[in-house]
Design an enzyme around this catalytic site. Sequence first.
Site, PDB file in Angstrom:
ATOM      1  N   ARG A  24      -9.006   5.366 -59.588  1.00 52.74           N
ATOM      2  CA  ARG A  24      -9.502   5.563 -61.124  1.00 52.74           C
ATOM      3  C   ARG A  24      -8.787   6.442 -61.894  1.00 52.74           C
ATOM      4  O   ARG A  24      -8.035   6.154 -62.735  1.00 52.74           O
ATOM      5  CB  ARG A  24     -10.847   6.033 -61.549  1.00 52.74           C
ATOM      6  CG  ARG A  24     -12.214   5.589 -61.669  1.00 52.74           C
ATOM      7  CD  ARG A  24     -13.587   5.839 -60.952  1.00 52.74           C
ATOM      8  NE  ARG A  24     -14.239   5.279 -60.517  1.00 52.74           N
ATOM      9  CZ  ARG A  24     -14.722   5.304 -59.957  1.00 52.74           C
ATOM     10  NH1 ARG A  24     -15.278   6.608 -59.723  1.00 52.74           N
ATOM     11  NH2 ARG A  24     -15.826   4.465 -59.503  1.00 52.74           N
ATOM     12  N   SER A  41     -19.227   3.426 -46.705  1.00 56.14           N
ATOM     13  CA  SER A  41     -19.282   3.853 -47.737  1.00 56.14           C
ATOM     14  C   SER A  41     -21.323   3.331 -47.849  1.00 56.14           C
ATOM     15  O   SER A  41     -21.704   2.743 -48.700  1.00 56.14           O
ATOM     16  CB  SER A  41     -19.086   2.827 -48.726  1.00 56.14           C
ATOM     17  OG  SER A  41     -20.019   4.164 -50.065  1.00 56.14           O
ATOM     18  N   CYS A  45     -28.215   8.608 -45.766  1.00 55.04           N
ATOM     19  CA  CYS A  45     -29.280  10.152 -45.854  1.00 55.04           C
ATOM     20  C   CYS A  45     -31.034   9.179 -45.602  1.00 55.04           C
ATOM     21  O   CYS A  45     -31.462   9.302 -45.327  1.00 55.04           O
ATOM     22  CB  CYS A  45     -29.032  10.137 -47.028  1.00 55.04           C
ATOM     23  SG  CYS A  45     -27.588  11.737 -46.833  1.00 55.04           S
ATOM     24  N   THR A 274      -4.871  19.956 -45.432  1.00 60.62           N
ATOM     25  CA  THR A 274      -4.860  21.059 -44.678  1.00 60.62           C
ATOM     26  C   THR A 274      -4.098  21.648 -43.810  1.00 60.62           C
ATOM     27  O   THR A 274      -3.327  21.566 -44.852  1.00 60.62           O
ATOM     28  CB  THR A 274      -4.942  19.478 -42.992  1.00 60.62           C
ATOM     29  OG1 THR A 274      -3.648  18.234 -43.304  1.00 60.62           O
ATOM     30  CG2 THR A 274      -5.945  18.262 -43.439  1.00 60.62           C
ATOM     31  N   TYR A 280      -5.378  15.408 -46.559  1.00 62.85           N
ATOM     32  CA  TYR A 280      -6.109  15.961 -47.070  1.00 62.85           C
ATOM     33  C   TYR A 280      -6.863  15.740 -45.883  1.00 62.85           C
ATOM     34  O   TYR A 280      -7.311  14.153 -44.961  1.00 62.85           O
ATOM     35  CB  TYR A 280      -6.696  15.302 -47.811  1.00 62.85           C
ATOM     36  CG  TYR A 280      -6.022  15.818 -49.481  1.00 62.85           C
ATOM     37  CD1 TYR A 280      -5.994  17.224 -49.297  1.00 62.85           C
ATOM     38  CD2 TYR A 280      -3.877  14.293 -49.812  1.00 62.85           C
ATOM     39  CE1 TYR A 280      -4.886  16.845 -51.026  1.00 62.85           C
ATOM     40  CE2 TYR A 280      -3.762  15.057 -50.625  1.00 62.85           C
ATOM     41  CZ  TYR A 280      -4.390  16.154 -51.794  1.00 62.85           C
ATOM     42  OH  TYR A 280      -3.300  16.039 -52.312  1.00 62.85           O
ATOM     43  N   ALA A 281      -8.308  16.494 -45.790  1.00 61.52           N
ATOM     44  CA  ALA A 281      -9.053  16.414 -44.525  1.00 61.52           C
ATOM     45  C   ALA A 281     -11.002  16.557 -45.605  1.00 61.52           C
ATOM     46  O   ALA A 281     -10.616  17.589 -46.909  1.00 61.52           O
ATOM     47  CB  ALA A 281      -9.428  17.236 -43.740  1.00 61.52           C
ATOM     48  N   ASP A 284     -17.811  15.847 -43.370  1.00 55.34           N
ATOM     49  CA  ASP A 284     -18.839  16.687 -42.261  1.00 55.34           C
ATOM     50  C   ASP A 284     -17.184  17.417 -41.602  1.00 55.34           C
ATOM     51  O   ASP A 284     -18.096  17.953 -40.401  1.00 55.34           O
ATOM     52  CB  ASP A 284     -19.831  15.697 -41.530  1.00 55.34           C
ATOM     53  CG  ASP A 284     -20.807  15.707 -42.425  1.00 55.34           C
ATOM     54  OD1 ASP A 284     -21.030  15.280 -43.438  1.00 55.34           O
ATOM     55  OD2 ASP A 284     -21.540  14.175 -42.003  1.00 55.34           O
ATOM     56  N   LYS A 437     -44.854  31.866 -66.195  1.00 56.57           N
ATOM     57  CA  LYS A 437     -43.813  32.858 -65.740  1.00 56.57           C
ATOM     58  C   LYS A 437     -43.376  31.711 -64.784  1.00 56.57           C
ATOM     59  O   LYS A 437     -45.268  31.748 -63.476  1.00 56.57           O
ATOM     60  CB  LYS A 437     -44.849  34.351 -65.477  1.00 56.57           C
ATOM     61  CG  LYS A 437     -45.162  35.261 -66.709  1.00 56.57           C
ATOM     62  CD  LYS A 437     -45.492  35.741 -65.888  1.00 56.57           C
ATOM     63  CE  LYS A 437     -45.850  36.755 -67.766  1.00 56.57           C
ATOM     64  NZ  LYS A 437     -47.056  38.177 -66.938  1.00 56.57           N
TER      65      LYS A 437
END
Lengths: 551, 551
Positions: A24, A41, A45, A274, A280-281, A284, A437
């Site tokens: 993008r 991708s 979960c 990193t 980059y990292a 998990d 409440k």
Amino acid sequence: MKTLRIIVIGGVAAGASFAARARRLSETAQITIIERGPDVSFANCGLPYHIGGEIPERRTLAVQTEASLKAMLNLDVRTLSEATFIDRAAKRVLVRNLRNGEEEWLAYDKLMLSPGAAPVFPSLPGIDDPRVFTLRNLQDMDRIAAASEAGKHAVIAGAGFIGLEMAEQLYRKGLSVEIVQISHQVLSLLDAKLAGLLEDELSKNNIGLHLGNQITRFEGRENKLLCHLSSGTVLETDLVVMSIGVQPESALAQAAGLQLGEKGHIAVSAFMQTSDPDIYAAGDVVETSERTMGGQIAVPLGGPANRQGRVAADHLFLKEKARPYPGSLGTSIVRVFEMAAGVTGWNEKGLKKAGIDYETVTVTDSHHASYYPGAKPLTLKIFWARDDGMLLGAQAAGQEGVDKRLDVMATAIAAGMNIEDLCHLELAYAPPFGSAKDVVNIAGFAATNMQDELVNMVHEFPAASADVQLLDVRGKALSMAQPVPGAINIPLTSLRNSMDRLDPGKPVVIFCSIGKNSYFASRVLLQHGFDAKSLAGGAFINKERKAAPVT
Amino acid sequence: MKTLRIIVIGGVAAGASFAARARRLSETAQITIIERGPDVSFANCGLPYHIGGEIPERRTLAVQTEASLKAMLNLDVRTLSEATFIDRAAKRVLVRNLRNGEEEWLAYDKLMLSPGAAPVFPSLPGIDDPRVFTLRNLQDMDRIAAASEAGKHAVIAGAGFIGLEMAEQLYRKGLSVEIVQISHQVLSLLDAKLAGLLEDELSKNNIGLHLGNQITRFEGRENKLLCHLSSGTVLETDLVVMSIGVQPESALAQAAGLQLGEKGHIAVSAFMQTSDPDIYAAGDVVETSERTMGGQIAVPLGGPANRQGRVAADHLFLKEKARPYPGSLGTSIVRVFEMAAGVTGWNEKGLKKAGIDYETVTVTDSHHASYYPGAKPLTLKIFWARDDGMLLGAQAAGQEGVDKRLDVMATAIAAGMNIEDLCHLELAYAPPFGSAKDVVNIAGFAATNMQDELVNMVHEFPAASADVQLLDVRGKALSMAQPVPGAINIPLTSLRNSMDRLDPGKPVVIFCSIGKNSYFASRVLLQHGFDAKSLAGGAFINKERKAAPVT
């Protein structure tokens, strides 16, 4: 202008999110995703829920394909491809095609490491039996699904998120399920009393629990697999799911000489760089700052992974406009049959271990207006810094509305709010949705009452002793139906007229069902000169709990 | 020590809350509640739900009684007693016993005014017909319930919270229901497009809507009541519920010379003190500070009322330890059949009227993981200060999870968070509860993208014009099924290969279903030199809406 070459190693959550955001921000970059598995991708979960049939369509989990990512984002996706070496000096990655074993060097200008974390698979005798599984990808899912079709009994090793979800889903499929858990409670992130509510729910659904126990070896028989536990018990089963934790897949980073954290995660800056600024990292595999106090934390969950990937892409392309990753809280939730439970921020074990001077209270109230049908008890435990009241963590358990309170608490903690602020959160109230409440406000009231020394809380039933009076202020009927040994019952409504039944010279510990009436009673007694304490959370949460009977 | 004498005028939400907290802080104070009606501390928010049978037991709404408040809190409650005059000089209140008309003076040291607000009942011709009702207390509820037993048709005047709840509940009872609403949308607190989602839901359930309309007079016939509308339409009905708003019951305060606000509410300090320091006020009768920018606001809802009562009691007894009321946001929610909608903080009308320089975006996404069964679209609109990104308000509508997002936004706004903070709220995610990127995060992404000038948003479909190209990037099938006149359809997946179908010399406004793919497409086109804009919220929220056909 030279085309920027970006290689992404690992294309599930963080990697896919990074690649999408990068596209993008740059139509011209050449973006290649190297993915060891056959899918990119995918919705990891969701894997347990397909095994149990709750997500019926397998294809809904395969969110994207090589073709769809090409069409949508012009990404060059290479599945079944493994990055085996990073040559940082030459800025290239050695990639092996797992279909044919061929290797090739791919050059990069910027690299993203997002290989994730692998299920821990200890070298126990017999663990290589084909009936022992882990669950990480769609293929693992298919294998467990196939085994559970034929099987009648399953053992789950580890009662974390995946273990609990697998237990429920295999039970849904009609299997007998037993859980073996090394600690003396399920879901170690939770404090023990809230975990106890989940343990009750598991027992109610005939899930066997072997707490304080672990599998020491497997023994394969022709029709059955035997699991030998540390207690000496032997479980006979058809399949085992190992879900005792995950470890970061940082070997490639380590071999490349990148800096790692204490527990083997890749160390990164707030912009996910990193120790090599061209690498980059995210996800998990990394550890990041902890959001409230700035230590290090690793949270192997989808939300942080996705947002970290985005931060890295922003840093790469937006330069000085990029915003840092603010750190993780570790907000998480799991559903266990009709119950849900989760945490955000610090838990009690962590606070104790870190030596932080905290205070805590547990409250239970209806998840929406008690007069509106369907109200369920919701338990919320909060932690704050004793000196200034700053919120440090929260956990919740109940049948309904757990996610909402965790989200409110996660927002409040991220904002640096304190216990006073909780009192005046103005939450949405109509009878089907909340209370005038809310339980979050009530937690704030209880905490500020403690801070103001309007109440003295105890967090356990006192040991039986001639020196302490245990006062039960529940109604007579409930007190008789659920007696607590050694307690004097004076219902709250009779307290002012029956104080003569108490010895003013001896401390009084007061309890009720959920800790509200005992607080009210403590206010009456304190003002009449008693040394009165209230049991936080009441009998609902403070009870002796046992492991479920094993079926 | 002299006994402190406290009189509380009005014993429902704020008054009961004040009295209960006062008792907890002082066992010795003499606390008297003067209540005009026959009930104290009843669940007024539950009244509509009992009429429709959703709350089957009437007694669950009568939370407390004179006897229970005496037993629990040693309060002296006097129902059917009306305070008719406050003699501030002598510190006494004249109280009339409505059972027998007798009057007596009661002396006070401290007074709490919590008489609430009354339904607006305009002096229209014929309004005194016994078939015209308002809903404030249990007796009103009983009367409407009785009328609805016999009736077949009801008219609801006013489509605010109570009006919408009453419409649903009377429909549940089998009545034909028509709503007459002065503005051109239901629930004026919402912005029109989100209100449109509720209007669709009402129409789906055969509730008639007369928007931009009001009742000008009533005409009683023997078997029917005629409602003449400003449009000339005449509705023939069996009962009318007037729910066009409430007005503060501040006449007693005014007669006593206490300072009032511009709209007739009692003016109070942050500790709920009126202009007379011995007189507190709380609840629907007061105006307080507005939480984000500190102006004045009146929020006649249960949550603020309860917490204000508590603040006043703390000020009275805790002295310097007391904490001020931080102001109100006006968080509110209403359920309308399968939908819910609500607001927190500023809405667009308010921001425009106050001349605040704001920016806004509307996003729609699944309320939980889209791959998990039962995902429903959830629409979230947020407002922020254009200069610094500070959050000012939010509103949401959808079938599930509306309350959760409102609560998260209310917390974020109360905390002074900005749009960047929304991106990194770490909310609880497991497939049944949320998404790796929650709609709240997505609103943050969209807002920061706007701030970073990565996207240009439009908030309406452009007028048909030869100067603007309208680009539909939805899939072909959807585009053909739900065509938008004048749009060019190029699905996002084909965009990079089909750009030659667009005129690079003319602006392009892009839309899709919910505003996500149109943003993605705008990134592609912007980088290829187009003047491209994305329609925020997509076709889902931007459609011509009409009033429902009247049944």
